[in-house]
Design a protein around this motif. Sequence first.
Motif, PDB file in Angstrom:
ATOM      1  N   GLY A  39      15.161  91.462  60.765  1.00 34.61           N
ATOM      2  CA  GLY A  39      16.526  91.966  61.397  1.00 34.61           C
ATOM      3  C   GLY A  39      17.506  90.745  61.554  1.00 34.61           C
ATOM      4  N   LEU A  40      18.669  91.227  61.858  1.00 33.41           N
ATOM      5  CA  LEU A  40      19.599  90.120  61.803  1.00 33.41           C
ATOM      6  C   LEU A  40      20.695  90.350  63.146  1.00 33.41           C
ATOM      7  N   SER A  41      20.988  89.179  63.764  1.00 31.81           N
ATOM      8  CA  SER A  41      21.955  89.474  64.891  1.00 31.81           C
ATOM      9  C   SER A  41      22.890  88.260  64.576  1.00 31.81           C
ATOM     10  N   TRP A  42      24.420  88.461  64.639  1.00 31.65           N
ATOM     11  CA  TRP A  42      25.415  87.657  64.626  1.00 31.65           C
ATOM     12  C   TRP A  42      26.290  87.571  65.921  1.00 31.65           C
ATOM     13  N   THR A  43      26.167  86.622  66.526  1.00 29.32           N
ATOM     14  CA  THR A  43      27.111  86.647  67.783  1.00 29.32           C
ATOM     15  C   THR A  43      28.116  85.547  67.756  1.00 29.32           C
ATOM     16  N   GLN A  44      29.353  85.971  67.691  1.00 23.94           N
ATOM     17  CA  GLN A  44      30.473  84.932  67.738  1.00 23.94           C
ATOM     18  C   GLN A  44      30.771  84.348  69.170  1.00 23.94           C
ATOM     19  N   VAL A  45      30.622  83.012  69.171  1.00 21.04           N
ATOM     20  CA  VAL A  45      30.874  82.511  70.426  1.00 21.04           C
ATOM     21  C   VAL A  45      32.280  81.674  70.428  1.00 21.04           C
ATOM     22  N   THR A  46      32.797  81.748  71.431  1.00 21.19           N
ATOM     23  CA  THR A  46      34.221  81.072  71.542  1.00 21.19           C
ATOM     24  C   THR A  46      34.093  80.043  72.946  1.00 21.19           C
ATOM     25  N   ILE A  47      34.224  78.706  72.645  1.00 17.39           N
ATOM     26  CA  ILE A  47      34.402  77.964  73.889  1.00 17.39           C
ATOM     27  C   ILE A  47      35.603  77.188  73.951  1.00 17.39           C
ATOM     28  N   THR A  48      36.125  77.331  75.384  1.00 19.28           N
ATOM     29  CA  THR A  48      37.458  76.738  75.289  1.00 19.28           C
ATOM     30  C   THR A  48      37.647  75.595  76.531  1.00 19.28           C
ATOM     31  N   GLY A  49      38.178  74.409  76.001  1.00 16.51           N
ATOM     32  CA  GLY A  49      38.237  73.540  77.051  1.00 16.51           C
ATOM     33  C   GLY A  49      39.580  73.096  76.992  1.00 16.51           C
ATOM     34  N   LYS A  50      39.790  71.764  76.695  1.00 17.44           N
ATOM     35  CA  LYS A  50      41.440  71.199  76.844  1.00 17.44           C
ATOM     36  C   LYS A  50      41.393  70.334  75.639  1.00 17.44           C
ATOM     37  N   ASP A  51      42.617  70.431  74.743  1.00 19.07           N
ATOM     38  CA  ASP A  51      43.000  69.473  73.688  1.00 19.07           C
ATOM     39  C   ASP A  51      43.547  68.254  74.756  1.00 19.07           C
ATOM     40  N   ALA A  52      43.034  67.160  74.050  1.00 20.64           N
ATOM     41  CA  ALA A  52      43.435  65.639  74.674  1.00 20.64           C
ATOM     42  C   ALA A  52      43.097  64.860  73.715  1.00 20.64           C
ATOM     43  N   HIS A  53      44.003  63.610  73.962  1.00 21.88           N
ATOM     44  CA  HIS A  53      43.987  62.449  73.058  1.00 21.88           C
ATOM     45  C   HIS A  53      42.481  61.785  73.364  1.00 21.88           C
ATOM     46  N   THR A  54      41.948  61.383  72.042  1.00 20.84           N
ATOM     47  CA  THR A  54      40.600  61.035  72.104  1.00 20.84           C
ATOM     48  C   THR A  54      40.517  59.576  72.470  1.00 20.84           C
ATOM     49  N   GLY A  55      41.688  58.902  72.400  1.00 20.23           N
ATOM     50  CA  GLY A  55      41.816  57.458  72.905  1.00 20.23           C
ATOM     51  C   GLY A  55      41.996  57.110  74.226  1.00 20.23           C
ATOM     52  N   SER A  56      42.672  57.994  74.959  1.00 16.76           N
ATOM     53  CA  SER A  56      43.374  57.929  76.073  1.00 16.76           C
ATOM     54  C   SER A  56      42.795  58.491  77.274  1.00 16.76           C
ATOM     55  N   THR A  57      42.039  59.488  76.876  1.00 11.27           N
ATOM     56  CA  THR A  57      41.529  60.286  78.004  1.00 11.27           C
ATOM     57  C   THR A  57      40.054  59.895  78.545  1.00 11.27           C
ATOM     58  N   PRO A  58      39.873  59.560  79.709  1.00 10.13           N
ATOM     59  CA  PRO A  58      38.631  58.942  80.260  1.00 10.13           C
ATOM     60  C   PRO A  58      37.497  59.979  80.049  1.00 10.13           C
ATOM     61  N   MET A  59      36.511  59.460  79.794  1.00  9.95           N
ATOM     62  CA  MET A  59      35.227  60.328  79.632  1.00  9.95           C
ATOM     63  C   MET A  59      35.219  61.407  80.448  1.00  9.95           C
ATOM     64  N   PRO A  60      35.107  60.923  81.739  1.00  9.66           N
ATOM     65  CA  PRO A  60      34.891  62.038  83.057  1.00  9.66           C
ATOM     66  C   PRO A  60      35.677  62.940  83.184  1.00  9.66           C
ATOM     67  N   MET A  61      37.129  62.865  82.325  1.00  9.56           N
ATOM     68  CA  MET A  61      37.912  63.946  82.681  1.00  9.56           C
ATOM     69  C   MET A  61      38.254  64.744  81.397  1.00  9.56           C
ATOM     70  N   ARG A  62      37.299  64.564  80.485  1.00 10.11           N
ATOM     71  CA  ARG A  62      37.311  65.418  79.229  1.00 10.11           C
ATOM     72  C   ARG A  62      36.754  66.857  79.406  1.00 10.11           C
ATOM     73  N   ARG A  63      37.419  67.908  78.779  1.00  9.74           N
ATOM     74  CA  ARG A  63      36.859  69.245  78.806  1.00  9.74           C
ATOM     75  C   ARG A  63      36.604  69.352  77.171  1.00  9.74           C
ATOM     76  N   ASN A  64      35.548  68.723  76.707  1.00 15.68           N
ATOM     77  CA  ASN A  64      35.238  68.843  75.110  1.00 15.68           C
ATOM     78  C   ASN A  64      34.426  70.016  74.670  1.00 15.68           C
ATOM     79  N   ALA A  65      35.179  70.948  74.170  1.00 16.29           N
ATOM     80  CA  ALA A  65      34.710  72.166  73.728  1.00 16.29           C
ATOM     81  C   ALA A  65      33.797  71.959  72.414  1.00 16.29           C
ATOM     82  N   GLY A  66      33.973  70.736  71.716  1.00 22.21           N
ATOM     83  CA  GLY A  66      33.214  70.324  70.706  1.00 22.21           C
ATOM     84  C   GLY A  66      31.724  70.080  71.063  1.00 22.21           C
ATOM     85  N   LEU A  67      31.778  69.113  72.216  1.00 18.93           N
ATOM     86  CA  LEU A  67      30.353  68.753  72.812  1.00 18.93           C
ATOM     87  C   LEU A  67      29.474  69.957  73.292  1.00 18.93           C
ATOM     88  N   GLY A  68      30.362  70.721  73.949  1.00 18.94           N
ATOM     89  CA  GLY A  68      29.884  72.152  74.458  1.00 18.94           C
ATOM     90  C   GLY A  68      29.221  72.908  73.309  1.00 18.94           C
TER      91      GLY A  68
END
Length: 416
Positions: free
Chosen positions: A216-245
């Motif tokens: 059997g097969l199950s496909w679940t589409q997952v959408t994770i939403t964070g916040k676009d931000a500059h990779t160089g100037s955004t401090p690590m503790p202030m990131r909402r990184n959807a990719g990492l999620g």
Amino acid sequence: MAAPAQNLRINGDRLWDSLMEMARIGPGVAGGNNRQTLTDADGEGRALFRTWCEAAGCSMGLDQMGNMFAMRPGTDPEALPVYVGSHLDTQPTGGKYDGVLGVLGGLEVIRTLNDLGIRTRHPIVVTNWTNEEGTRFAPAMLSSGVFAGMHTQDWAYARSDAEGKRFGDELARIGWRGEEEVGARKMHAFFELHIEQGPILEAEGKDIGVVTHGQGLSWTQVTITGKDAHTGSTPMPMRRNAGLGMARVLEKVDEIALSHAPHAVGAAGHIDVYPNSRNVIPGRVVFTVDFRSPDLSVIEDMEARLRVEGQKIADAMGLEIAFEKVGGFDPVKFDEGCVTAIRNAAERLGYSHMNIISGAGHDACWINRVAPTAMVMCPCVDGLSHNEAEEISKDWAAAGADVLFHAVVETAEIVE
């Protein structure tokens, strides 16, 4: 019912030559095939198949989904036909054997019966199901699904490809829309020969896979939403990184599937990252988790745990997460009588064999809902499929077709 004599074999050279001739239609760029459904190449492949079937004395039926039915008559006009077949359409970068072996293996059953002058009580029908792959028009197994009552014909006709072309329009354009009502045919049984598309048979040194179940097969589409931000100037503790999620959720997917080893599997093959720029932290990701198992309760458990664990990850990271089930089908248990016919055929012919669970979807999975059905598999090199480098040997193809011949002919009942 009498079994075919042990010494009866199909013509392996003729089957292989047919495979190679069909492969010349819709060639790929790296030795395989690009014969996607309802393309001009698909129409050309269908025409060649029809020519071969008519040369073998078969009459050709065509339904409103473009499914092709080549019938060799039986001696009993009241006996329901035994069906055999698969599909001629391919992936955009497909191999020469996926699906095609099952169709041309079925044709070889007819040719061999003609060679030997054998008559059967039940008619035998070789089938080419339209759009098994589902690459151009989703979902996969579309036309066998309409045949089995899983989809409506109008819904199927409205499926569109990446260019907005509709299935119904393209079917008419290539000239392969028939008039026969879809699903009107009744079957005594259905058999499908297919390459394994996995590494188990080759690794175990077995000639034949006796397919007892389909996952059997199950496909679940997952959408994770964070916040676009500059990779160089955004401090690590202030990131909402959807990719990492997403990465953490996919690690959990792997853990969930492994907890149900050995038959459950899980991964994400379709992933979109936004805005997908080198110096922007992803603000949104959309990906589809594919869980499979031959046990429905296992699939349901994996689905539930994905939602619970995914929500925990999102909450801990300050992300939003949404889940949508976008596809799936229940596990399949193939007919015991048909499975036994395949197993007995392998033993009668002296081929090594083992029970196997199909990890991929096949037309047989839908037809199993309306008729007694089973599948026979042969190995493929390194388990590679949906790839132009897909490869099998002539001996593997012949062994699979031999077993198919014996199972089909025994079920169709030889007339002495």
